[in-house]
Design an enzyme around this catalytic site. Structure first.
Site, PDB file in Angstrom:
ATOM      1  N   HIS A 177      81.089 -31.141 -25.069  1.00 52.18           N
ATOM      2  CA  HIS A 177      81.482 -32.125 -26.085  1.00 52.18           C
ATOM      3  C   HIS A 177      80.639 -31.952 -27.342  1.00 52.18           C
ATOM      4  O   HIS A 177      81.160 -31.965 -28.461  1.00 52.18           O
ATOM      5  CB  HIS A 177      81.276 -33.554 -25.568  1.00 52.18           C
ATOM      6  CG  HIS A 177      82.179 -33.953 -24.450  1.00 52.18           C
ATOM      7  ND1 HIS A 177      81.708 -34.641 -23.352  1.00 52.18           N
ATOM      8  CD2 HIS A 177      83.511 -33.791 -24.261  1.00 52.18           C
ATOM      9  CE1 HIS A 177      82.725 -34.878 -22.534  1.00 52.18           C
ATOM     10  NE2 HIS A 177      83.822 -34.368 -23.055  1.00 52.18           N
ATOM     11  N   ARG A 231      89.310 -25.951 -22.447  1.00 48.17           N
ATOM     12  CA  ARG A 231      88.516 -25.012 -21.659  1.00 48.17           C
ATOM     13  C   ARG A 231      89.373 -23.967 -20.973  1.00 48.17           C
ATOM     14  O   ARG A 231      88.916 -22.871 -20.704  1.00 48.17           O
ATOM     15  CB  ARG A 231      87.731 -25.769 -20.577  1.00 48.17           C
ATOM     16  CG  ARG A 231      86.690 -26.719 -21.084  1.00 48.17           C
ATOM     17  CD  ARG A 231      86.137 -27.504 -19.933  1.00 48.17           C
ATOM     18  NE  ARG A 231      87.250 -28.202 -19.295  1.00 48.17           N
ATOM     19  CZ  ARG A 231      87.231 -29.451 -18.867  1.00 48.17           C
ATOM     20  NH1 ARG A 231      86.136 -30.144 -18.954  1.00 48.17           N
ATOM     21  NH2 ARG A 231      88.276 -30.016 -18.336  1.00 48.17           N
ATOM     22  N   SER A 286      83.138 -33.342 -16.932  1.00 51.08           N
ATOM     23  CA  SER A 286      82.430 -34.599 -16.663  1.00 51.08           C
ATOM     24  C   SER A 286      82.476 -35.006 -15.194  1.00 51.08           C
ATOM     25  O   SER A 286      81.465 -35.425 -14.624  1.00 51.08           O
ATOM     26  CB  SER A 286      82.994 -35.725 -17.530  1.00 51.08           C
ATOM     27  OG  SER A 286      82.698 -35.489 -18.882  1.00 51.08           O
TER      28      SER A 286
END
Length: 160
Positions: free
Chosen positions: A17, A90, A128
């Site tokens: 991020h 990603r 995450s």
């Protein structure tokens, strides 16, 4: 002046991020990092905790602000005069999901563009949910998250 919005749950914020924030800050005059709050979703960190962590991470970026918002991000962008939504991807799975969201947002407001920034290779595995699981079992997450986030995760799981 072109203003961009980079939105996400940031639960927790990752080095991936932070990399997208840094790169977006180099591309646009102004970047709003928006912590999305979905009342239907269960978060590990409150939006106040996420706001505090990200505020610490962006303090040296003069053209980046952080806000909390509950609602459609395309509406937030319109309300603040942003013309671009920045999305990090990603993998091809991320791209497929993000492309669908971009089309939906385009239908909601054709004046706001979505720009995809490909994750750097070192961050392609940084996710995450995986980080939270690693932290829960005491795994080394130091290369995946900034130090303040690592400390917050250790505190959540009562590791020293």
């Amino acid at each position: 002046m072109i203003k961009a919005v980079f939105a996400g749950s940031f639960d927790p914020p990752t080095n991936g991020h932070l990399d997208i924030i840094k790169r977006a800050s180099n591309l646009f005059e102004s970047v709003d990092v928006v912590i999305s709050v979905n009342p239907e979703k269960k978060y590990m960190f409150s939006h106040e905790e996420r706001l505090e962590m990200i505020s610490e991470l962006i303090k040296d970026y003069k053209n980046v602000t952080v806000n909390v918002y509950s609602g459609l991000i395309v509406n937030y962008a319109k309300n603040v005069g942003a013309k671009v939504l920045v999305r990090g991807v990603r993998s091809s799975n991320d791209f497929a999901y993000e492309a669908d969201m971009a089309l939906m947002n385009q239908n909601l407001n054709p004046d706001i563009e979505t720009i995809f920034l490909q994750s750097k290779e070192e961050f392609t595995i940084v996710k995450s949910s995986s980080i939270k699981q690693l932290a829960m079992f005491g795994g080394d997450i130091s290369r995946m998250v900034p130090k303040n986030v690592e400390d917050a995760l250790k505190k959540k799981f009562s590791f020293k």
